[in-house]
Design a protein around this motif. Structure first.
Motif, PDB file in Angstrom:
ATOM      1  N   GLY A  81       0.795  -1.225   0.000  1.00  0.00           N
ATOM      2  CA  GLY A  81       0.000   0.000   0.000  1.00  0.00           C
ATOM      3  C   GLY A  81       0.829   1.278   0.000  1.00  0.00           C
ATOM      4  O   GLY A  81       0.279   2.370  -0.088  1.00  0.00           O
ATOM      5  N   ARG A  82       2.152   1.164   0.096  1.00  0.00           N
ATOM      6  CA  ARG A  82       2.995   2.363   0.107  1.00  0.00           C
ATOM      7  C   ARG A  82       3.539   2.610  -1.292  1.00  0.00           C
ATOM      8  O   ARG A  82       3.865   1.673  -2.022  1.00  0.00           O
ATOM      9  CB  ARG A  82       4.152   2.175   1.093  1.00  0.00           C
ATOM     10  N   VAL A  83       3.647   3.873  -1.669  1.00  0.00           N
ATOM     11  CA  VAL A  83       4.183   4.247  -2.976  1.00  0.00           C
ATOM     12  C   VAL A  83       5.520   4.942  -2.737  1.00  0.00           C
ATOM     13  O   VAL A  83       5.560   6.016  -2.139  1.00  0.00           O
ATOM     14  CB  VAL A  83       3.208   5.175  -3.733  1.00  0.00           C
ATOM     15  N   PHE A  84       6.584   4.316  -3.200  1.00  0.00           N
ATOM     16  CA  PHE A  84       7.915   4.890  -3.043  1.00  0.00           C
ATOM     17  C   PHE A  84       8.287   5.658  -4.297  1.00  0.00           C
ATOM     18  O   PHE A  84       8.190   5.134  -5.409  1.00  0.00           O
ATOM     19  CB  PHE A  84       8.963   3.780  -2.809  1.00  0.00           C
ATOM     20  N   LEU A  85       8.722   6.894  -4.145  1.00  0.00           N
ATOM     21  CA  LEU A  85       9.263   7.659  -5.268  1.00  0.00           C
ATOM     22  C   LEU A  85      10.728   7.281  -5.479  1.00  0.00           C
ATOM     23  O   LEU A  85      11.233   7.355  -6.595  1.00  0.00           O
ATOM     24  CB  LEU A  85       9.126   9.152  -5.021  1.00  0.00           C
ATOM     25  N   HIS A  86      11.383   6.910  -4.416  1.00  0.00           N
ATOM     26  CA  HIS A  86      12.755   6.377  -4.464  1.00  0.00           C
ATOM     27  C   HIS A  86      12.885   5.380  -3.325  1.00  0.00           C
ATOM     28  O   HIS A  86      12.453   5.646  -2.214  1.00  0.00           O
ATOM     29  CB  HIS A  86      13.796   7.488  -4.289  1.00  0.00           C
ATOM     30  N   ARG A  87      13.470   4.230  -3.619  1.00  0.00           N
ATOM     31  CA  ARG A  87      13.655   3.234  -2.564  1.00  0.00           C
ATOM     32  C   ARG A  87      15.128   2.843  -2.509  1.00  0.00           C
ATOM     33  O   ARG A  87      15.596   1.993  -3.250  1.00  0.00           O
ATOM     34  CB  ARG A  87      12.787   2.005  -2.810  1.00  0.00           C
ATOM     35  N   GLY A  88      15.853   3.507  -1.635  1.00  0.00           N
ATOM     36  CA  GLY A  88      17.284   3.238  -1.466  1.00  0.00           C
ATOM     37  C   GLY A  88      17.571   2.350  -0.278  1.00  0.00           C
ATOM     38  O   GLY A  88      18.681   1.857  -0.115  1.00  0.00           O
ATOM     39  N   ILE A  89      16.571   2.153   0.581  1.00  0.00           N
ATOM     40  CA  ILE A  89      16.719   1.286   1.747  1.00  0.00           C
ATOM     41  C   ILE A  89      15.962   0.006   1.444  1.00  0.00           C
ATOM     42  O   ILE A  89      14.739  -0.044   1.555  1.00  0.00           O
ATOM     43  CB  ILE A  89      16.176   1.951   3.025  1.00  0.00           C
ATOM     44  N   ALA A  90      16.696  -1.008   1.048  1.00  0.00           N
ATOM     45  CA  ALA A  90      16.054  -2.263   0.654  1.00  0.00           C
ATOM     46  C   ALA A  90      15.860  -3.163   1.868  1.00  0.00           C
ATOM     47  O   ALA A  90      16.628  -3.117   2.821  1.00  0.00           O
ATOM     48  CB  ALA A  90      16.914  -2.987  -0.376  1.00  0.00           C
ATOM     49  N   ALA A  91      14.810  -3.971   1.808  1.00  0.00           N
ATOM     50  CA  ALA A  91      14.598  -5.001   2.830  1.00  0.00           C
ATOM     51  C   ALA A  91      15.482  -6.176   2.419  1.00  0.00           C
ATOM     52  O   ALA A  91      15.066  -7.091   1.742  1.00  0.00           O
ATOM     53  CB  ALA A  91      13.132  -5.396   2.888  1.00  0.00           C
ATOM     54  N   ARG A  92      16.736  -6.111   2.815  1.00  0.00           N
ATOM     55  CA  ARG A  92      17.761  -7.036   2.347  1.00  0.00           C
ATOM     56  C   ARG A  92      18.038  -8.084   3.402  1.00  0.00           C
ATOM     57  O   ARG A  92      18.153  -7.767   4.584  1.00  0.00           O
ATOM     58  CB  ARG A  92      19.006  -6.200   2.071  1.00  0.00           C
ATOM     59  N   GLN A  93      18.179  -9.319   2.986  1.00  0.00           N
ATOM     60  CA  GLN A  93      18.529 -10.362   3.934  1.00  0.00           C
ATOM     61  C   GLN A  93      20.032 -10.597   3.891  1.00  0.00           C
ATOM     62  O   GLN A  93      20.691 -10.264   2.912  1.00  0.00           O
ATOM     63  CB  GLN A  93      17.763 -11.644   3.662  1.00  0.00           C
TER      64      GLN A  93
END
Length: 139
Positions: A81-93
């Protein structure tokens, strides 16, 4: 000239496992994420600190497997439900492994201000002197 490896040196008996351990550590494939520090906190204790900003304690697991300390992190992707204009923080494992020497015990783990601290203690074995009886052969 023949190259002597650690496991075949005539004065180092029973150290074949150490050579395999060094090879396994070199092949472990740890990439640079997350960054970490290792510090010696006393003569017999150490602290590993990993930068795990964005991870909650339930996103992290710490296990000891086959003489290795394994720290894993897996964030839940909460982008629904969130709209990111920029996503530099990834949910990284990640998975970070550290080989432990015999006698090194993992103590407590503390998560504070985006840093995961794992304390280790090395126990020094007692010095044992053993006298071996020499028997005569029955000739």
């Amino acid at each position: 000239m023949t190259k002597l490896t650690l496991g075949t040196h005539p004065f180092l008996l029973g150290f074949e496992q150490l050579e395999r351990l060094v090879e396994r550590t070199a092949k472990s494939g740890n990439e640079g994420y997350p960054p970490y520090n290792i510090e010696q906190t006393s003569e017999r204790s150490y602290r590993i600190t990993l930068a795990v900003a964005g991870f909650a304690d339930e996103d992290l697991s710490i296990t000891v497997e086959d003489s290795s300390l394994v720290i894993r992190g897996r964030q839940k992707d909460d982008a629904d439900g969130r709209v990111f204009l920029h996503r530099g923080i990834a949910a990284r494992q990640f998975q970070r492994s550290f080989v432990l020497a015999d006698g090194v015990d993992v103590g407590e783990a503390i998560l504070e201000n985006g840093l995961l601290h794992v304390d280790l203690t090395r126990h020094v074995p007692e010095s044992i002197v053993q006298t071996i009886e020499i028997k005569r052969s029955g000739k």
